[in-house]
Design a protein around this motif. Structure first.
Motif, PDB file in Angstrom:
ATOM      1  N   MET A   1       0.793  -1.092  -0.106  1.00 33.81           N
ATOM      2  CA  MET A   1       0.106  -0.054  -0.125  1.00 33.81           C
ATOM      3  C   MET A   1       0.787   1.152  -0.079  1.00 33.81           C
ATOM      4  O   MET A   1       1.891   1.374   0.639  1.00 33.81           O
ATOM      5  CB  MET A   1      -0.927  -0.068   1.343  1.00 33.81           C
ATOM      6  N   SER A   2       0.545   2.222  -1.065  1.00 35.31           N
ATOM      7  CA  SER A   2       1.411   3.524  -1.049  1.00 35.31           C
ATOM      8  C   SER A   2       1.101   4.274   0.300  1.00 35.31           C
ATOM      9  O   SER A   2      -0.034   4.327   0.919  1.00 35.31           O
ATOM     10  CB  SER A   2       1.215   3.986  -2.469  1.00 35.31           C
ATOM     11  N   ALA A   3       1.841   5.358   0.183  1.00 34.85           N
ATOM     12  CA  ALA A   3       1.583   6.113   1.053  1.00 34.85           C
ATOM     13  C   ALA A   3       0.478   6.962   1.076  1.00 34.85           C
ATOM     14  O   ALA A   3      -0.540   7.419   1.855  1.00 34.85           O
ATOM     15  CB  ALA A   3       2.954   7.509   1.454  1.00 34.85           C
ATOM     16  N   MET A   4       0.029   7.122  -0.387  1.00 37.17           N
ATOM     17  CA  MET A   4      -1.207   8.252  -0.637  1.00 37.17           C
ATOM     18  C   MET A   4      -2.429   7.401  -0.421  1.00 37.17           C
ATOM     19  O   MET A   4      -3.298   7.870   0.065  1.00 37.17           O
ATOM     20  CB  MET A   4      -1.003   8.406  -2.110  1.00 37.17           C
ATOM     21  N   ASP A   5      -2.163   5.968  -0.456  1.00 37.52           N
ATOM     22  CA  ASP A   5      -3.362   5.219  -0.085  1.00 37.52           C
ATOM     23  C   ASP A   5      -3.557   5.160   1.202  1.00 37.52           C
ATOM     24  O   ASP A   5      -4.830   5.018   1.634  1.00 37.52           O
ATOM     25  CB  ASP A   5      -3.136   3.863  -0.588  1.00 37.52           C
ATOM     26  N   LYS A   6      -2.537   5.272   1.968  1.00 35.89           N
ATOM     27  CA  LYS A   6      -2.669   5.324   3.601  1.00 35.89           C
ATOM     28  C   LYS A   6      -3.291   6.594   3.882  1.00 35.89           C
ATOM     29  O   LYS A   6      -4.233   6.732   4.774  1.00 35.89           O
ATOM     30  CB  LYS A   6      -1.511   5.125   4.178  1.00 35.89           C
ATOM     31  N   ILE A   7      -3.073   7.802   3.229  1.00 34.03           N
ATOM     32  CA  ILE A   7      -3.428   9.029   3.672  1.00 34.03           C
ATOM     33  C   ILE A   7      -5.011   9.218   3.165  1.00 34.03           C
ATOM     34  O   ILE A   7      -5.626   9.528   3.916  1.00 34.03           O
ATOM     35  CB  ILE A   7      -2.608  10.063   2.906  1.00 34.03           C
ATOM     36  N   LYS A   8      -5.318   8.638   2.170  1.00 35.98           N
ATOM     37  CA  LYS A   8      -6.645   8.635   1.791  1.00 35.98           C
ATOM     38  C   LYS A   8      -7.504   7.934   2.672  1.00 35.98           C
ATOM     39  O   LYS A   8      -8.686   8.258   2.785  1.00 35.98           O
ATOM     40  CB  LYS A   8      -6.772   7.868   0.234  1.00 35.98           C
ATOM     41  N   LYS A   9      -7.007   6.693   3.006  1.00 35.63           N
ATOM     42  CA  LYS A   9      -7.770   5.924   3.998  1.00 35.63           C
ATOM     43  C   LYS A   9      -8.146   6.766   5.398  1.00 35.63           C
ATOM     44  O   LYS A   9      -9.046   6.555   5.964  1.00 35.63           O
ATOM     45  CB  LYS A   9      -7.107   4.538   4.154  1.00 35.63           C
ATOM     46  N   MET A  10      -7.036   7.336   5.801  1.00 38.11           N
ATOM     47  CA  MET A  10      -7.060   8.026   7.181  1.00 38.11           C
ATOM     48  C   MET A  10      -8.100   9.055   6.964  1.00 38.11           C
ATOM     49  O   MET A  10      -8.840   9.555   7.970  1.00 38.11           O
ATOM     50  CB  MET A  10      -5.653   8.649   7.308  1.00 38.11           C
ATOM     51  N   LEU A  11      -8.126  10.026   5.652  1.00 33.68           N
ATOM     52  CA  LEU A  11      -8.873  11.075   5.446  1.00 33.68           C
ATOM     53  C   LEU A  11     -10.262  10.911   5.316  1.00 33.68           C
ATOM     54  O   LEU A  11     -11.282  11.622   4.829  1.00 33.68           O
ATOM     55  CB  LEU A  11      -8.248  12.039   4.432  1.00 33.68           C
ATOM     56  N   LYS A  12     -10.738   9.495   4.918  1.00 34.93           N
ATOM     57  CA  LYS A  12     -11.838   8.995   4.427  1.00 34.93           C
ATOM     58  C   LYS A  12     -12.997   9.681   5.290  1.00 34.93           C
ATOM     59  O   LYS A  12     -12.854   9.391   6.637  1.00 34.93           O
ATOM     60  CB  LYS A  12     -12.085   7.506   4.398  1.00 34.93           C
ATOM     61  N   GLY A  13     -13.955  10.346   5.033  1.00 37.74           N
ATOM     62  CA  GLY A  13     -15.235  10.870   5.650  1.00 37.74           C
ATOM     63  C   GLY A  13     -14.733  12.281   6.326  1.00 37.74           C
ATOM     64  O   GLY A  13     -15.463  13.077   6.977  1.00 37.74           O
ATOM     65  N   HIS A  14     -13.458  12.781   5.974  1.00 36.40           N
ATOM     66  CA  HIS A  14     -13.057  14.074   6.495  1.00 36.40           C
ATOM     67  C   HIS A  14     -12.551  14.897   5.323  1.00 36.40           C
ATOM     68  O   HIS A  14     -11.588  15.701   5.340  1.00 36.40           O
ATOM     69  CB  HIS A  14     -11.928  13.968   7.500  1.00 36.40           C
ATOM     70  N   GLU A  15     -13.164  14.598   4.070  1.00 38.07           N
ATOM     71  CA  GLU A  15     -12.701  15.154   2.780  1.00 38.07           C
ATOM     72  C   GLU A  15     -12.723  16.823   3.013  1.00 38.07           C
ATOM     73  O   GLU A  15     -11.958  17.683   2.453  1.00 38.07           O
ATOM     74  CB  GLU A  15     -13.451  14.884   1.726  1.00 38.07           C
ATOM     75  N   ASP A  16     -13.785  17.490   3.504  1.00 37.29           N
ATOM     76  CA  ASP A  16     -13.872  18.913   3.682  1.00 37.29           C
ATOM     77  C   ASP A  16     -12.567  19.388   4.521  1.00 37.29           C
ATOM     78  O   ASP A  16     -12.233  20.456   4.065  1.00 37.29           O
ATOM     79  CB  ASP A  16     -15.208  19.195   4.433  1.00 37.29           C
ATOM     80  N   GLN A  17     -12.303  18.724   5.685  1.00 37.97           N
ATOM     81  CA  GLN A  17     -11.367  19.433   6.739  1.00 37.97           C
ATOM     82  C   GLN A  17     -10.048  19.141   5.719  1.00 37.97           C
ATOM     83  O   GLN A  17      -9.149  20.028   6.010  1.00 37.97           O
ATOM     84  CB  GLN A  17     -11.133  18.425   7.857  1.00 37.97           C
ATOM     85  N   ALA A  18      -9.842  18.126   4.817  1.00 41.55           N
ATOM     86  CA  ALA A  18      -8.616  17.837   4.245  1.00 41.55           C
ATOM     87  C   ALA A  18      -8.449  18.964   3.239  1.00 41.55           C
ATOM     88  O   ALA A  18      -7.325  19.627   2.985  1.00 41.55           O
ATOM     89  CB  ALA A  18      -8.652  16.635   3.655  1.00 41.55           C
ATOM     90  N   GLY A  19      -9.662  19.228   2.715  1.00 41.79           N
ATOM     91  CA  GLY A  19      -9.671  20.489   1.511  1.00 41.79           C
ATOM     92  C   GLY A  19      -9.317  21.930   2.156  1.00 41.79           C
ATOM     93  O   GLY A  19      -8.386  22.566   1.687  1.00 41.79           O
ATOM     94  N   LYS A  20      -9.725  21.945   3.664  1.00 39.69           N
ATOM     95  CA  LYS A  20      -9.337  23.197   4.119  1.00 39.69           C
ATOM     96  C   LYS A  20      -7.780  23.265   4.565  1.00 39.69           C
ATOM     97  O   LYS A  20      -7.411  24.364   4.491  1.00 39.69           O
ATOM     98  CB  LYS A  20     -10.183  23.568   5.521  1.00 39.69           C
TER      99      LYS A  20
END
Length: 64
Positions: A1-20
């Motif tokens: 699993m790549s680092a980007m996949d791990k980050i996406k998994k952690m941010l799942k459900g928090h897309e708005d906060q990630a965008g901010k």
């Protein structure tokens, strides 16, 4: 699993906060570089938001 996949998994459900966070980081870079690289920063922000899914408008879902 790549680092980007791990980050996406952690941010799942928090897309708005990630965008901010992406917006805030980009604004900080623009401030420190006095806007010299603002076009590049904007492009990077857009690409990160696409990766994290934070560029989607909940009131206007994408068409299939």
């Amino acid at each position: 699993m790549s680092a980007m996949d791990k980050i996406k998994k952690m941010l799942k459900g928090h897309e708005d906060q990630a965008g901010k966070g992406v917006d805030k980081a980009g604004d900080m870079v623009d401030d420190r570089t006095q806007g010299k690289y603002s076009k590049h920063v904007d492009t990077g922000q857009d690409k990160l938001k696409q990766q994290f899914g934070s560029d989607r408008d909940p009131d206007n879902p994408p068409r299939s």
